[in-house]
Write an enzyme that holds these catalytic residues in place. Sequence first.
Site, short mmCIF file in Angstrom:
data_model
loop_
_atom_site.label_atom_id
_atom_site.label_comp_id
_atom_site.label_asym_id
_atom_site.label_seq_id
_atom_site.Cartn_x
_atom_site.Cartn_y
_atom_site.Cartn_z
N LEU A 28 19.41 25.10 -4.47
CA LEU A 28 19.96 25.94 -3.41
C LEU A 28 21.26 26.56 -3.89
O LEU A 28 22.12 25.87 -4.45
CB LEU A 28 20.23 25.10 -2.16
CG LEU A 28 20.87 25.87 -1.00
CD1 LEU A 28 19.81 26.64 -0.23
CD2 LEU A 28 21.65 24.95 -0.07
N GLU A 29 21.43 27.85 -3.67
CA GLU A 29 22.65 28.56 -4.05
C GLU A 29 23.31 29.13 -2.80
O GLU A 29 22.67 29.82 -2.01
CB GLU A 29 22.34 29.71 -5.01
CG GLU A 29 21.73 29.27 -6.34
CD GLU A 29 22.76 28.79 -7.34
OE1 GLU A 29 23.97 28.82 -7.03
OE2 GLU A 29 22.34 28.39 -8.45
#
Length: 552
Positions: free
Chosen positions: A506-507
């Site tokens: 996840l960014e």
Amino acid sequence: MPDERAVRGSDLSLLVLPEFYEVVRLAPTAPIPADLFACADPNAVVSITRTADELSIIRPRGARRIDGETREEGWRALKVKGPLPFHLVGVLSHLSATLAAAGVSIFVNSTYDTDYVMVKDDKLHAAVDALKAGGSAVDGAPVPATRFLAQEPSIVEPEDAGAIVVVSLTSAGSSYHADLRLKPELCLEACGHFKQWFCFEARGMPVGGTASFSILDAGESTFSDWHGYKVAMLRGTAWDRVAATTFEDGVLSWTLEGNATSSATFAYWPTYSLERTRALCLEAQATLGAERVAIGATVDGRDVECLVFGGPRTPEKRLVWVQHRQHPGEVAASWFAEGVVRRLAGHGLLERATVVVLPNLNPDGSRRGYLRVNAAGANLNRCWGALNGVAPGLGQSAPPAPETAAAIAAMRRLGGPDVMLDVHQDEEKPYVFISKTPLGAPSCDDRMRALHAKFHDVYRRRSPDFETPGPVDPVGYPEPSPGGANLNICSAAVAQAFPGCLAMTLEMPYKGNDNAGAVAKLGFTPKQAVDLGAAAVDAIADILPDLPPRRT
């Protein structure tokens, strides 16, 4: 003939260097560290002396620790402006006598061109005053990076996450301006320096006046697109963004007009200290039903600590693994972890899964003020090849990454996760997304591709900040070719090593998004990260029934 009279104070000009220094002693046969010069700012002093009795090193603070070293910290350097001719008489005699009379002890490092007088930081003011009283000119004193409270204008690196190089600081009347540079960190992956993170406190700003700051080398940073970025500012206990942030001609600048306080902390993103992480872990253990487990140790000897929710793993339970801050300057991950931990308390997910949360996989880098690497310069998210027998990544033929090794060993002991979420932050993209990297793992099939797509759907329903609405498609990084994923990256390595695991990266953004509301458009906020972490727990619970059968 050369003038051989003894020098007077008025003959000498000195410059206070901005860095803190350490003096290190090693055994006389010890090898010279190969990365000694790479881990220092090119403008800093590094000195090596080998004798029959010792190997002595002068280096800037923050360099990688060396096994067997004895270290004396807290030194500052005054450079005698040169070059000094060899026939000049009495330079050190004058300086040592002047400083001795002021009660300042010194040691001296001499080079071909000049001399460097080293004094303890708490004696720097006294040393400068004495030298000026003796007729010498002293520039750059003693503004930069002092850790001691002072009424005069100063720039301070906090103990936790502090990182900045001060070029100059001027203050007159209602005006205050600092020219700064980013502090480089050794990065084996980049085969040299990496620089991006900054964090410092400005003191002595004029209340009601104008305070301005310029990072002169922002355009030379590793991720050099600062357009749309706004500096984070802490005054009191509340983080805010400096709307008057600009990026022009490679210089990042911001200005406070009608400044409200005499001090403020500025950072690349709102910080999350190791002390706060520890408090979160203690809270989880005391009131939220978690077990604290140290699974290994870092390069600097800190614990790699995880929280285990839901009791031991059983054949009936899934294993969910959520980890944060492989890259220490991706601070939103710690706020995300806070949301995960608090949401897990009493959550129905724990009836069906054991959940392992690693709040900070890289505490050394966090403490040192690094963005990308651990204390030895390793990018932890390029050190996961051991899960699949893959050679280390670029520049890391023998990556000193005990943190990653500890996580891999713990995963294996538990039989591998069914869901793995590795939480990161992207420097340039202004939205939250999940990387497509695991879709390029050789083990990825249509079933896993569909599961990834479904998780996107449920997470989007759970959080308004996931893939923020607006013109942001395509989201994230390009998808690797089939079977072409880099198996040194955590999510791809885990997907390949544990087939059927929904492994994801996840960014979150540093920058704001124009579609995210008046506050968030200036910059992604800690509250958004906390809420996104809580929503991730709900989304994982939603997707659990769709996971493939347990591995045997």
